[in-house]
Design a protein around this motif. Structure first.
Motif, PDB file in Angstrom:
ATOM      1  N   LEU A 160       0.845  -1.205   0.000  1.00  0.00           N
ATOM      2  CA  LEU A 160       0.000   0.000   0.000  1.00  0.00           C
ATOM      3  C   LEU A 160       0.882   1.258   0.000  1.00  0.00           C
ATOM      4  O   LEU A 160       0.605   2.224  -0.714  1.00  0.00           O
ATOM      5  CB  LEU A 160      -0.919  -0.013   1.228  1.00  0.00           C
ATOM      6  CG  LEU A 160      -1.940   1.113   1.307  1.00  0.00           C
ATOM      7  CD1 LEU A 160      -2.911   1.071   0.136  1.00  0.00           C
ATOM      8  CD2 LEU A 160      -2.734   1.028   2.629  1.00  0.00           C
ATOM      9  N   LYS A 161       1.952   1.201   0.766  1.00  0.00           N
ATOM     10  CA  LYS A 161       2.882   2.348   0.806  1.00  0.00           C
ATOM     11  C   LYS A 161       3.462   2.577  -0.599  1.00  0.00           C
ATOM     12  O   LYS A 161       3.559   3.712  -1.069  1.00  0.00           O
ATOM     13  CB  LYS A 161       3.976   2.056   1.838  1.00  0.00           C
ATOM     14  CG  LYS A 161       5.138   3.036   1.845  1.00  0.00           C
ATOM     15  CD  LYS A 161       4.789   4.305   2.602  1.00  0.00           C
ATOM     16  CE  LYS A 161       5.996   5.169   2.917  1.00  0.00           C
ATOM     17  NZ  LYS A 161       6.421   6.069   1.872  1.00  0.00           N
ATOM     18  N   GLN A 162       3.801   1.456  -1.280  1.00  0.00           N
ATOM     19  CA  GLN A 162       4.341   1.600  -2.653  1.00  0.00           C
ATOM     20  C   GLN A 162       3.310   2.257  -3.562  1.00  0.00           C
ATOM     21  O   GLN A 162       3.627   3.084  -4.407  1.00  0.00           O
ATOM     22  CB  GLN A 162       4.708   0.225  -3.224  1.00  0.00           C
ATOM     23  CG  GLN A 162       5.957  -0.389  -2.619  1.00  0.00           C
ATOM     24  CD  GLN A 162       6.206  -1.805  -3.146  1.00  0.00           C
ATOM     25  OE1 GLN A 162       5.617  -2.249  -4.138  1.00  0.00           O
ATOM     26  NE2 GLN A 162       7.079  -2.534  -2.471  1.00  0.00           N
ATOM     27  N   TYR A 183      -9.467   1.749  13.124  1.00  0.00           N
ATOM     28  CA  TYR A 183      -8.522   2.553  13.913  1.00  0.00           C
ATOM     29  C   TYR A 183      -7.141   1.873  13.975  1.00  0.00           C
ATOM     30  O   TYR A 183      -6.111   2.529  13.861  1.00  0.00           O
ATOM     31  CB  TYR A 183      -9.058   2.792  15.334  1.00  0.00           C
ATOM     32  CG  TYR A 183     -10.398   3.516  15.372  1.00  0.00           C
ATOM     33  CD1 TYR A 183     -10.643   4.601  14.531  1.00  0.00           C
ATOM     34  CD2 TYR A 183     -11.413   3.114  16.226  1.00  0.00           C
ATOM     35  CE1 TYR A 183     -11.867   5.263  14.549  1.00  0.00           C
ATOM     36  CE2 TYR A 183     -12.635   3.771  16.262  1.00  0.00           C
ATOM     37  CZ  TYR A 183     -12.859   4.839  15.412  1.00  0.00           C
ATOM     38  OH  TYR A 183     -14.066   5.483  15.422  1.00  0.00           O
ATOM     39  N   ASN A 184      -7.146   0.540  14.145  1.00  0.00           N
ATOM     40  CA  ASN A 184      -5.859  -0.178  14.182  1.00  0.00           C
ATOM     41  C   ASN A 184      -5.128  -0.056  12.859  1.00  0.00           C
ATOM     42  O   ASN A 184      -3.917   0.140  12.804  1.00  0.00           O
ATOM     43  CB  ASN A 184      -6.081  -1.679  14.482  1.00  0.00           C
ATOM     44  CG  ASN A 184      -6.549  -1.894  15.901  1.00  0.00           C
ATOM     45  OD1 ASN A 184      -6.409  -1.004  16.736  1.00  0.00           O
ATOM     46  ND2 ASN A 184      -7.120  -3.058  16.189  1.00  0.00           N
ATOM     47  N   PHE A 185      -5.909  -0.161  11.775  1.00  0.00           N
ATOM     48  CA  PHE A 185      -5.319  -0.054  10.432  1.00  0.00           C
ATOM     49  C   PHE A 185      -4.721   1.343  10.225  1.00  0.00           C
ATOM     50  O   PHE A 185      -3.611   1.498   9.710  1.00  0.00           O
ATOM     51  CB  PHE A 185      -6.403  -0.345   9.388  1.00  0.00           C
ATOM     52  CG  PHE A 185      -6.004   0.023   7.988  1.00  0.00           C
ATOM     53  CD1 PHE A 185      -5.081  -0.736   7.290  1.00  0.00           C
ATOM     54  CD2 PHE A 185      -6.557   1.140   7.368  1.00  0.00           C
ATOM     55  CE1 PHE A 185      -4.704  -0.386   5.996  1.00  0.00           C
ATOM     56  CE2 PHE A 185      -6.192   1.492   6.084  1.00  0.00           C
ATOM     57  CZ  PHE A 185      -5.254   0.733   5.394  1.00  0.00           C
ATOM     58  N   LEU A 186      -5.477   2.350  10.650  1.00  0.00           N
ATOM     59  CA  LEU A 186      -5.028   3.732  10.504  1.00  0.00           C
ATOM     60  C   LEU A 186      -3.686   3.920  11.220  1.00  0.00           C
ATOM     61  O   LEU A 186      -2.751   4.527  10.693  1.00  0.00           O
ATOM     62  CB  LEU A 186      -6.094   4.645  11.122  1.00  0.00           C
ATOM     63  CG  LEU A 186      -6.244   6.065  10.615  1.00  0.00           C
ATOM     64  CD1 LEU A 186      -6.378   6.100   9.106  1.00  0.00           C
ATOM     65  CD2 LEU A 186      -7.494   6.701  11.243  1.00  0.00           C
ATOM     66  N   TYR A 187      -3.599   3.349  12.389  1.00  0.00           N
ATOM     67  CA  TYR A 187      -2.364   3.453  13.172  1.00  0.00           C
ATOM     68  C   TYR A 187      -1.210   2.797  12.415  1.00  0.00           C
ATOM     69  O   TYR A 187      -0.124   3.378  12.275  1.00  0.00           O
ATOM     70  CB  TYR A 187      -2.575   2.785  14.542  1.00  0.00           C
ATOM     71  CG  TYR A 187      -1.350   2.823  15.403  1.00  0.00           C
ATOM     72  CD1 TYR A 187      -0.992   3.981  16.093  1.00  0.00           C
ATOM     73  CD2 TYR A 187      -0.521   1.705  15.500  1.00  0.00           C
ATOM     74  CE1 TYR A 187       0.154   4.026  16.865  1.00  0.00           C
ATOM     75  CE2 TYR A 187       0.633   1.738  16.267  1.00  0.00           C
ATOM     76  CZ  TYR A 187       0.963   2.892  16.943  1.00  0.00           C
ATOM     77  OH  TYR A 187       2.104   2.938  17.692  1.00  0.00           O
ATOM     78  N   ARG A 188      -1.459   1.590  11.882  1.00  0.00           N
ATOM     79  CA  ARG A 188      -0.387   0.875  11.161  1.00  0.00           C
ATOM     80  C   ARG A 188       0.011   1.613   9.888  1.00  0.00           C
ATOM     81  O   ARG A 188       1.179   1.673   9.517  1.00  0.00           O
ATOM     82  CB  ARG A 188      -0.816  -0.567  10.850  1.00  0.00           C
ATOM     83  CG  ARG A 188      -0.779  -1.472  12.084  1.00  0.00           C
ATOM     84  CD  ARG A 188      -1.108  -2.906  11.777  1.00  0.00           C
ATOM     85  NE  ARG A 188      -2.536  -3.076  11.513  1.00  0.00           N
ATOM     86  CZ  ARG A 188      -3.041  -3.458  10.363  1.00  0.00           C
ATOM     87  NH1 ARG A 188      -2.258  -3.730   9.337  1.00  0.00           N
ATOM     88  NH2 ARG A 188      -4.342  -3.580  10.224  1.00  0.00           N
ATOM     89  N   ALA A 189      -0.999   2.170   9.210  1.00  0.00           N
ATOM     90  CA  ALA A 189      -0.711   2.898   7.965  1.00  0.00           C
ATOM     91  C   ALA A 189       0.133   4.136   8.261  1.00  0.00           C
ATOM     92  O   ALA A 189       1.144   4.386   7.592  1.00  0.00           O
ATOM     93  CB  ALA A 189      -2.017   3.287   7.280  1.00  0.00           C
ATOM     94  N   ARG A 190      -0.252   4.896   9.277  1.00  0.00           N
ATOM     95  CA  ARG A 190       0.520   6.112   9.613  1.00  0.00           C
ATOM     96  C   ARG A 190       1.931   5.724  10.023  1.00  0.00           C
ATOM     97  O   ARG A 190       2.901   6.397   9.651  1.00  0.00           O
ATOM     98  CB  ARG A 190      -0.161   6.898  10.741  1.00  0.00           C
ATOM     99  CG  ARG A 190      -1.555   7.445  10.418  1.00  0.00           C
ATOM    100  CD  ARG A 190      -1.623   8.214   9.117  1.00  0.00           C
ATOM    101  NE  ARG A 190      -2.912   8.851   8.885  1.00  0.00           N
ATOM    102  CZ  ARG A 190      -3.472   9.012   7.688  1.00  0.00           C
ATOM    103  NH1 ARG A 190      -2.879   8.545   6.597  1.00  0.00           N
ATOM    104  NH2 ARG A 190      -4.631   9.624   7.540  1.00  0.00           N
ATOM    105  N   GLU A 191       2.050   4.634  10.791  1.00  0.00           N
ATOM    106  CA  GLU A 191       3.374   4.194  11.232  1.00  0.00           C
ATOM    107  C   GLU A 191       4.251   3.806  10.037  1.00  0.00           C
ATOM    108  O   GLU A 191       5.474   3.979  10.065  1.00  0.00           O
ATOM    109  CB  GLU A 191       3.219   2.989  12.172  1.00  0.00           C
ATOM    110  CG  GLU A 191       4.460   2.736  12.977  1.00  0.00           C
ATOM    111  CD  GLU A 191       4.260   1.593  13.954  1.00  0.00           C
ATOM    112  OE1 GLU A 191       4.647   1.734  15.097  1.00  0.00           O
ATOM    113  OE2 GLU A 191       3.684   0.557  13.541  1.00  0.00           O
ATOM    114  N   ALA A 192       3.595   3.296   8.969  1.00  0.00           N
ATOM    115  CA  ALA A 192       4.345   2.915   7.765  1.00  0.00           C
ATOM    116  C   ALA A 192       4.636   4.128   6.873  1.00  0.00           C
ATOM    117  O   ALA A 192       5.192   3.980   5.789  1.00  0.00           O
ATOM    118  CB  ALA A 192       3.549   1.861   6.981  1.00  0.00           C
ATOM    119  N   GLY A 193       4.218   5.310   7.326  1.00  0.00           N
ATOM    120  CA  GLY A 193       4.524   6.517   6.554  1.00  0.00           C
ATOM    121  C   GLY A 193       3.488   6.851   5.493  1.00  0.00           C
ATOM    122  O   GLY A 193       3.745   7.634   4.588  1.00  0.00           O
ATOM    123  N   ILE A 194       2.300   6.243   5.603  1.00  0.00           N
ATOM    124  CA  ILE A 194       1.217   6.556   4.659  1.00  0.00           C
ATOM    125  C   ILE A 194       0.441   7.738   5.240  1.00  0.00           C
ATOM    126  O   ILE A 194      -0.292   7.583   6.218  1.00  0.00           O
ATOM    127  CB  ILE A 194       0.310   5.322   4.445  1.00  0.00           C
ATOM    128  CG1 ILE A 194       1.123   4.187   3.824  1.00  0.00           C
ATOM    129  CG2 ILE A 194      -0.907   5.674   3.591  1.00  0.00           C
ATOM    130  CD1 ILE A 194       0.417   2.848   3.773  1.00  0.00           C
TER     131      ILE A 194
END
Ligand SMILES: Cc1cc2nc3c(=O)[nH]c(=O)nc-3n(C[C@H](O)[C@H](O)[C@H](O)COP(=O)(O)OP(=O)(O)OC[C@H]3O[C@@H](n4cnc5c(N)ncnc54)[C@H](O)[C@@H]3O)c2cc1C
Length: 306
Positions: A160-162, A183-194
């Protein structure tokens, strides 16, 4: 106001989705239904795209009609996995001719016979191509519970980041019935720099059959609370419709209460469901039939100048 401008604001927006007909004899009926939803003045609307590519003209025609007639900003979907580069380029030109400025760039599902065209393997390739053209506002799909084909959530987030790095301006999520998953997904996405806006996709489920179909296609988890509702009301169409609209409304209220601004509703082609949700949220999002959400429809929404 353009979609780009809308999603930049820290104000609640609500959008609806419709799907085009499969055959031309249904076009007028579907357009009439989509118009009823547009007349409710959502902040924007999206029109899906048939994975086989047979309905690209319908997607463009419906999107162009709604934007022109109701001034609602439109997002047209486009899939690539079953198409050649030539076909996609032609469709993009067709979208441009129709005045479409926003495209949801998707891979599309792999057909059951596995017959894909090898020009595109992932949505990120389509995103990159659209970005290189430079003139579209581009959305991509994301999956809070992981995409069904991807075994590991960490890989899914990495891909997804790519895709976002390839040029997505925003993401819209697949449906979920438990907000904590989002909410968990949002946290993981932000942590991955999305860092682009991520719109939760809310599906009001109004029949037992619809739930079974949606879950089998997406693998979405059904929490016990929602399962109990479907078990109790699933055989009573009117009660199930009302309960489904209320459950979706409840999800939206919780999202807004937790700081999510932009919410996309998979209204399918059901004006009564779209209207039910807006009426339930009237005071929460400041919706009126005349002014839309927070009076935005009265403030010249739909102009290209923003
Ligand atoms: C908001 C939304 C709107 C949709 N609208 C439509 C529509 O209009 N029409 C339609 O037919 N379908 C639509 N779909 C369904 C979508 O087409 C399917 O879910 C499809 O299977 C995946 O599309 P994608 O764009 O997410 O693909 P991708 O982003 O390409 O991801 C597909 C899979 O490939 C994996 N992947 C991605 N990049 C790589 C890589 N570099 N290497 C290895 N694996 C990789 C991902 O992890 C994932 O498992 C929509 C889905 C959503 C959530």
């Amino acid at each position: 106001m353009s979609l780009r401008e809308l999603l930049r604001k820290n104000e609640v927006t609500l959008s609806f989705e419709v799907f085009p007909p499969k055959t031309s004899d249904r076009f007028d009926t579907v357009l009439a239904t989509a118009r009823k939803i547009a007349a409710l003045k959502p902040d924007f609307m999206s029109v899906t795209y048939g994975a086989g590519g047979g309905t690209s003209a319908f997607t463009a025609d419906i999107a162009a009609d709604l934007e022109k007639t109701y001034g609602v900003p439109m997002l047209a979907h486009l899939t690539c996995v079953s198409s050649t580069k030539e076909y996609v380029a032609k469709t993009v030109e067709e979208y441009r001719r129709h005045g479409i400025k926003n495209i949801m760039a998707l891979r599309g599902d792999i057909p059951s016979d596995g017959a894909v065209c090898t020009d595109y393997r992932h949505a990120s390739e389509l995103v990159r191509e659209l970005r290189e053209r430079g003139d579209f506002f581009i959305g991509g799909a994301c999956y809070p519970e992981g995409h069904v084909e991807c075994e590991h959530k960490a890989d899914d987030i990495g891909f997804l980041k790519q895709k976002v790095d390839a040029g997505c301006d925003f993401l819209t999520s697949q449906m979920f019935f438990d907000n904590n998953i989002f909410y968990n997904f949002l946290y993981r996405a932000r942590e991955a720099g999305i860092l682009v806006p991520i719109l939760p996709g809310i599906m009001p489920v109004t029949s037992k059959k619809q739930l079974a179909r949606s879950v089998s296609m997406s693998g979405t988890a059904v929490p016990a609370r929602f399962r109990a509702i479907v078990d109790r009301f699933g055989d009573d169409p009117a009660a199930m419709r009302q309960a489904g609209i209320i459950y979706a409304t409840d999800q939206i209220i919780d999202l807004i209460a937790n700081g999510v601004y932009h919410i996309h509703v998979y209204s399918m082609n059901k004006p009564e469901v779209a209207e039910g949700i807006l009426r339930n949220l009237r005071d929460v999002i400041g919706w009126t039939p005349e002014g839309g959400v927070n009076g935005r429809a009265l403030k010249g929404r739909g102009s290209d100048e923003d």
